[in-house]
Design an enzyme around this catalytic site. Structure first.
Site, PDB file in Angstrom:
ATOM      1  N   GLY A  50     -11.227 -43.456   7.451  1.00 25.12           N
ATOM      2  CA  GLY A  50     -12.648 -43.681   7.186  1.00 25.12           C
ATOM      3  C   GLY A  50     -13.526 -43.040   8.243  1.00 25.12           C
ATOM      4  O   GLY A  50     -13.641 -43.566   9.356  1.00 25.12           O
ATOM      5  N   PRO A  98     -21.941 -42.990   3.465  1.00 26.29           N
ATOM      6  CA  PRO A  98     -22.821 -42.573   2.368  1.00 26.29           C
ATOM      7  C   PRO A  98     -23.914 -41.600   2.836  1.00 26.29           C
ATOM      8  O   PRO A  98     -24.220 -40.638   2.134  1.00 26.29           O
ATOM      9  CB  PRO A  98     -23.422 -43.892   1.882  1.00 26.29           C
ATOM     10  CG  PRO A  98     -22.420 -44.938   2.251  1.00 26.29           C
ATOM     11  CD  PRO A  98     -21.750 -44.448   3.499  1.00 26.29           C
ATOM     12  N   SER A 116     -21.606 -34.234   6.595  1.00 29.45           N
ATOM     13  CA  SER A 116     -21.382 -33.115   7.519  1.00 29.45           C
ATOM     14  C   SER A 116     -21.788 -33.477   8.948  1.00 29.45           C
ATOM     15  O   SER A 116     -21.410 -32.778   9.885  1.00 29.45           O
ATOM     16  CB  SER A 116     -22.184 -31.888   7.061  1.00 29.45           C
ATOM     17  OG  SER A 116     -21.658 -31.411   5.834  1.00 29.45           O
ATOM     18  N   ILE A 131     -13.387 -42.078   0.378  1.00 30.29           N
ATOM     19  CA  ILE A 131     -12.164 -42.314   1.139  1.00 30.29           C
ATOM     20  C   ILE A 131     -10.947 -42.235   0.211  1.00 30.29           C
ATOM     21  O   ILE A 131     -10.697 -43.152  -0.588  1.00 30.29           O
ATOM     22  CB  ILE A 131     -12.208 -43.680   1.850  1.00 30.29           C
ATOM     23  CG1 ILE A 131     -13.506 -43.829   2.646  1.00 30.29           C
ATOM     24  CG2 ILE A 131     -10.974 -43.851   2.740  1.00 30.29           C
ATOM     25  CD1 ILE A 131     -13.790 -42.744   3.660  1.00 30.29           C
ATOM     26  N   ARG A 164      -7.055 -30.000   7.697  1.00 31.75           N
ATOM     27  CA  ARG A 164      -7.598 -28.724   7.200  1.00 31.75           C
ATOM     28  C   ARG A 164      -6.548 -27.635   7.265  1.00 31.75           C
ATOM     29  O   ARG A 164      -6.509 -26.749   6.414  1.00 31.75           O
ATOM     30  CB  ARG A 164      -8.793 -28.312   8.070  1.00 31.75           C
ATOM     31  CG  ARG A 164      -9.994 -29.162   7.861  1.00 31.75           C
ATOM     32  CD  ARG A 164     -11.000 -28.958   8.983  1.00 31.75           C
ATOM     33  NE  ARG A 164     -12.142 -29.836   8.779  1.00 31.75           N
ATOM     34  CZ  ARG A 164     -13.063 -30.077   9.707  1.00 31.75           C
ATOM     35  NH1 ARG A 164     -12.965 -29.509  10.899  1.00 31.75           N
ATOM     36  NH2 ARG A 164     -14.068 -30.877   9.436  1.00 31.75           N
ATOM     37  N   GLU A 205     -13.308 -32.295   3.889  1.00 38.58           N
ATOM     38  CA  GLU A 205     -12.667 -31.806   5.116  1.00 38.58           C
ATOM     39  C   GLU A 205     -13.467 -30.657   5.729  1.00 38.58           C
ATOM     40  O   GLU A 205     -12.905 -29.649   6.167  1.00 38.58           O
ATOM     41  CB  GLU A 205     -11.237 -31.342   4.821  1.00 38.58           C
ATOM     42  CG  GLU A 205     -10.378 -32.413   4.200  1.00 38.58           C
ATOM     43  CD  GLU A 205      -9.656 -33.232   5.232  1.00 38.58           C
ATOM     44  OE1 GLU A 205      -9.756 -32.914   6.426  1.00 38.58           O
ATOM     45  OE2 GLU A 205      -8.997 -34.199   4.831  1.00 38.58           O
ATOM     46  N   GLY A 206     -14.778 -30.828   5.775  1.00 39.18           N
ATOM     47  CA  GLY A 206     -15.652 -29.763   6.263  1.00 39.18           C
ATOM     48  C   GLY A 206     -16.020 -28.871   5.100  1.00 39.18           C
ATOM     49  O   GLY A 206     -15.157 -28.215   4.517  1.00 39.18           O
TER      50      GLY A 206
END
Lengths: 387, 257
Positions: free
Chosen positions: A133, A137, A141, A166, A246, A366-367
């Site tokens: 987590g 909300p 970024s 999540i 990533r 993930e970015g």
């Protein structure tokens, strides 16, 4: 004919015998256990729970970690596992990424011996499920703006706040939750059933339908003192997890791209229009050549990145480049594959539209693609555009 | 007890597109991905289960080039303890059988499991020859196997839904049919553990098998594709008329009725 890989540049020659054997094993497992059932789960919006234990038994969970029931594989081998799982479905690979890179990795790297003993063997076997987590909300970024907070109450911490998007949240036995303690980001282990902790599933997704996505809600959750991860403070903690995940995604996206390319190639040679296979047409060949070109380049990026990681010479910005490139090309390949399949491409008789919809999430999670661009921009110029 | 299992490296038929060598006298191996013969996987699994039930050591044996030795290594991740790679050319079934029998003798196997057929030459010849050379009984196409370590019971489907049950004393050569068991996956930790296991390379000379023993009694002269299947024919007309015509063609032309 079974999937026999995409290896135009003899990249197998760059792998060890064990890495090839591991890749082929995962490939066979995915062909037998994921591909026959995945469309049904995607249609119904369910995660195939029975695969969690199987993935654990096979050794896919925390595969690049050492000890505590983990097989201790190379990072390239871990990448190949991600590639093959995502050839099945991004949701299955997401499960493995979250469990291994986002839950087991921080416990392994930053946890106490008791935390490791308690969680890692059960997470490795798939007996326990974990989630991570960080995103909230209103803070995606920009995670350092998080509002989830822990207060030191002497004999316990009191946790309040909410997390969103999540993966595995509703399924999880343990959540690695990042929250501010006296203004500093710290990691906490929140366990299923703790009073004040709930994890409702999010519904209505057009993407990653065979994966569970949840909110995590913390209302005055009393956390025992021993549930803090002692080994890391600040944004470095969650970011180091994300770098690992990533890295796996840069391989995983190639798996989805390979599945789409393979389907498009087979379809184009069997689909007859104007009296000949559509593969005879230059426009279709151009599309297929594009796919092969981009997959091959992406493979070389992922392979080199893996070797750098094995040699502990990896920089996070290098992971950004591979993640953003390989997910972008996978998404383009999925869309192009859909075009080649014509109207048939929208049916779940073919995997392409499922992969395409999944990759829209992978592009953002993930970015995001844009944030990874900015990471590279900062590496090039020394100026962070997002601060 | 030492439990032997014979393994052959054969083309992965799920993904292989075959090409002949230039003189049509063989398959171009450079174009082929090799893997463990699928029926040998059942043999390996049965050997592993026998060890798990009764203890002992599972030794896998192959005859072939370095590539065959590499394929043999894959079995080390699914229950095989040790490999023996006989570094020799597979000339014909009898030569291969002589080498495998020599290994079985020198290792002192108490039982030998094989696949019922290799999916490359489809000869189904080697296991029976090995049994004959060793003077052991041989039960083929086995779908169920059990042993108490001294005697065995093996079931085989003999056609027409009839199951034949064979009992006897060890040692025995068993050939595995699909359905004998469900071969396990290579678990990743077992792949890593297999790195530490040993494949010993032996030569025919070291086994006491001479060049004369290995002289082929069967030679392969040429390979060719089967003739292309002619196109199907559509019989026009209404159903009753077409059915009559179909029966006539099956009787008079195809001569199958």
């Amino acid at each position: 004919m079974a999937f026999d890989g995409v290896d135009f540049y003899k990249i197998d020659d760059l792998l060890t015998e064990e890495e090839v054997q591991i890749r082929d094993t995962v490939r066979g497992w995915v062909d037998d256990n994921v591909i026959p059932i995945i469309e049904k789960h995607a249609r119904e919006g369910t995660f195939p729970m029975h695969l969690a234990r199987q993935m654990g038994e096979m050794g896919f969970l925390g595969a690049n970690l050492e000890g505590y029931g983990c097989p201790g594989l190379s990072n390239v081998a871990y990448g190949l596992i991600c590639q093959e799982l995502e050839r099945g479905d991004s949701g299955i690979r997401s499960f493995c990424s979250v469990q291994g890179s986002l839950v087991m990795f921080p416990i392994h790297a930053y946890g106490t011996e008791e935390q490791k003993q308690k969680w890692l063997p059960r997470l490795a076997s798939g007996e326990a499920i974990g989630c991570f987590g960080l995103t909230e909300p209103d803070h995606g970024s920009n995670p350092s703006g998080m509002i989830t907070r822990a207060e030191d109450k002497g004999d316990h911490y009191l946790l309040n706040g909410a997390k969103m998007w999540i993966t595995n949240g509703t399924l999880a036995d343990v959540a690695v939750v990042w929250a501010k303690l006296d203004g500093v980001i710290r990691g906490f282990l929140v366990e299923r059933g703790m009073p004040g902790f709930s994890a409702p599933e999010m519904h209505g997704k057009h993407s990653l339908r065979a994966s569970v996505t949840s909110e995590l809600v913390f209302q005055d959750v009393r956390l025992p003192k021993e549930n803090i991860l002692p080994g890391v403070t600040g944004l470095k903690g969650p970011l180091s997890c994300l770098t690992n995940a990533r890295y796996g995604i840069s391989w995983g996206a190639l798996g989805a791209a390979m599945a789409c390319f393979d389907s498009a190639r087979k379809y184009s040679v069997s689909r007859i229009q104007f009296g000949k296979p559509i593969a005879s047409f230059q426009l279709v060949q151009d599309k297929l050549a594009f796919m092969l070109r981009e997959i091959t380049k992406g493979q070389l990026l992922a392979w080199r990145l893996g070797r750098l990681k094995d040699e502990h010479r990896l920089e996070p910005a290098q992971v950004s480049l591979a993640k953003m490139n390989n997910v972008q090309i996978a998404l383009q390949i999925a869309r192009t594959a859909r075009e080649i399949h014509g109207a048939n491409g929208i049916l779940d008789e073919y995997p392409v539209m499922r992969h395409m919809a999944n990759l829209e999430s992978v592009y953002t999670y993930e970015g995001t693609h844009d944030i990874h661009n900015l990471v590279l921009g900062q590496w090039i110029t020394g100026i962070a555009a997002y601060s | 007890m030492k439990i032997g299992v014979c393994v052959k490296s054969t083309p992965d038929t799920a993904i292989t597109r075959f090409k002949y060598t230039s003189g049509n006298d063989g398959i171009d191996a450079a174009q082929v991905k090799f893997t463990v013969n699928p029926y040998d996987e059942f043999a390996v699994e049965e050997a592993a289960r026998m060890k798990e039930a009764h203890g002992g050591e599972v030794v896998a044996v192959t005859v072939g080039d370095a590539g065959a030795g590499k394929v043999l290594r894959e079995t080390l991740a699914v229950g095989v303890d040790r490999g023996v790679h006989v570094d020799a050319v597979n000339t014909d079934s009898l030569a291969t059988a002589r080498l495998l029998a020599a290994v079985a003798r020198s290792e002192g196997f108490g039982v030998l499991f094989c696949g019922k057929v290799a999916v490359d030459d489809q000869a189904s010849a080697v296991p029976a020859m090995v049994a004959e050379l060793l003077g052991w009984p041989h039960v083929s196409v086995v779908t169920a196997f059990s042993t108490d370590g001294a005697t065995f019971t093996a079931s085989r489907a003999v056609g027409g839904g009839v199951e034949e049950v064979v009992t006897g004393a060890l040692p025995v050569v068993i050939t595995a049919e699909r359905g004998l068991n469900e071969p396990r996956y290579q678990k990743l930790k077992d792949i890593m553990a297999a790195k530490k296991k040993v494949v010993g390379v032996v030569t025919p000379e070291s086994l006491g098998v001479s060049a004369a023993d290995l002289a082929p009694v069967v030679t392969f002269s040429a390979y060719a594709d089967p003739p292309e299947r002619p196109k199907g024919r559509v019989i026009p007309g209404d159903a009753a008329e077409a059915a009559r015509e179909l029966v006539r063609l099956l009787r008079d032309e195809a001569k199958v009725l």
